[in-house]
Design a protein around this motif. Sequence first.
Motif, PDB file in Angstrom:
ATOM      1  N   THR A 101       0.844  -1.188   0.000  1.00  0.00           N
ATOM      2  CA  THR A 101       0.000   0.000   0.000  1.00  0.00           C
ATOM      3  C   THR A 101       0.882   1.241   0.000  1.00  0.00           C
ATOM      4  N   GLN A 129     -10.056   7.531  -4.343  1.00  0.00           N
ATOM      5  CA  GLN A 129      -9.858   6.277  -5.071  1.00  0.00           C
ATOM      6  C   GLN A 129      -8.786   6.435  -6.149  1.00  0.00           C
ATOM      7  N   CYS A 130      -8.819   7.572  -6.853  1.00  0.00           N
ATOM      8  CA  CYS A 130      -7.811   7.834  -7.891  1.00  0.00           C
ATOM      9  C   CYS A 130      -6.414   7.949  -7.291  1.00  0.00           C
ATOM     10  N   SER A 132      -5.342   6.564  -4.495  1.00  0.00           N
ATOM     11  CA  SER A 132      -4.921   5.227  -4.067  1.00  0.00           C
ATOM     12  C   SER A 132      -4.450   4.402  -5.255  1.00  0.00           C
ATOM     13  N   ALA A 133      -5.218   4.447  -6.353  1.00  0.00           N
ATOM     14  CA  ALA A 133      -4.849   3.688  -7.546  1.00  0.00           C
ATOM     15  C   ALA A 133      -3.544   4.188  -8.139  1.00  0.00           C
ATOM     16  N   VAL A 136      -0.422   3.047  -5.955  1.00  0.00           N
ATOM     17  CA  VAL A 136      -0.065   1.637  -6.114  1.00  0.00           C
ATOM     18  C   VAL A 136       0.473   1.366  -7.518  1.00  0.00           C
ATOM     19  N   PHE A 137      -0.187   1.944  -8.531  1.00  0.00           N
ATOM     20  CA  PHE A 137       0.226   1.695  -9.915  1.00  0.00           C
ATOM     21  C   PHE A 137       1.626   2.238 -10.179  1.00  0.00           C
ATOM     22  N   GLY A 167      -2.877  10.263 -11.354  1.00  0.00           N
ATOM     23  CA  GLY A 167      -4.132  10.304 -10.609  1.00  0.00           C
ATOM     24  C   GLY A 167      -5.120  11.289 -11.218  1.00  0.00           C
ATOM     25  N   LEU A 170      -6.688   9.748 -14.268  1.00  0.00           N
ATOM     26  CA  LEU A 170      -7.751   8.810 -13.903  1.00  0.00           C
ATOM     27  C   LEU A 170      -9.040   9.561 -13.567  1.00  0.00           C
TER      28      LEU A 170
END
Length: 210
Positions: A101, A129-130, A132-133, A136-137, A167, A170
Amino acid sequence: MTTYNTYSKQLISNYACIATLEPTEIVVGQSITVGALGSPFNGTFTVLDLPQYEFTGIDSTTGEFIFDVNVARPNQILYACTGSNVEYVVALAGTVVYTQTASWITAANIEDWIGIGTATAADTTFLTQCASAANVFCYRRRQECGYFDSLTTSPSGDVTLATIMYGGALYRQRGAITDFASFDGMSTGSTTGLSPMIKQLLGVDRPQVA
């Protein structure tokens, strides 16, 4: 969070070497939680090595790990673990939990970069959410290219900006399938979140040189 099942365990000179049934995404320096292998193997530890050969001990002079390169043992994880020596034994009941994470940026960083002002409650949820994604990405892409980064702190300003930009991409593609959502009747051309500039800032997809 990913859970892997173990295959074997051993302990030599206060260093545990366990193996999983399958390849993992675990990297040196990251934290793992080992369970159901019994004391002293259980607990949360920092990964010191990922050897692919039989672990035979510690060099008394240099303190380096010693391996028998004639005996292949894939998917091993080595970490410091204080206890009595344990001979190599198959141990199928254990688990290794690895949580990847990253937290390089926040929703507020993306909001400021896009310049949308105060977002609605729904926008805030999606921005989170963006973020977080993107965290990680971008962490994973750099890991795949051989970087060893902290999960909590971005390695540099360019990587931080790249993560924010990804982000933001996204967020801007919300409700769209492939391109940025637009109300313009004219085509704006194909756009993708992982643009060449973001790749450049992340330092990924570079030609590998000696």
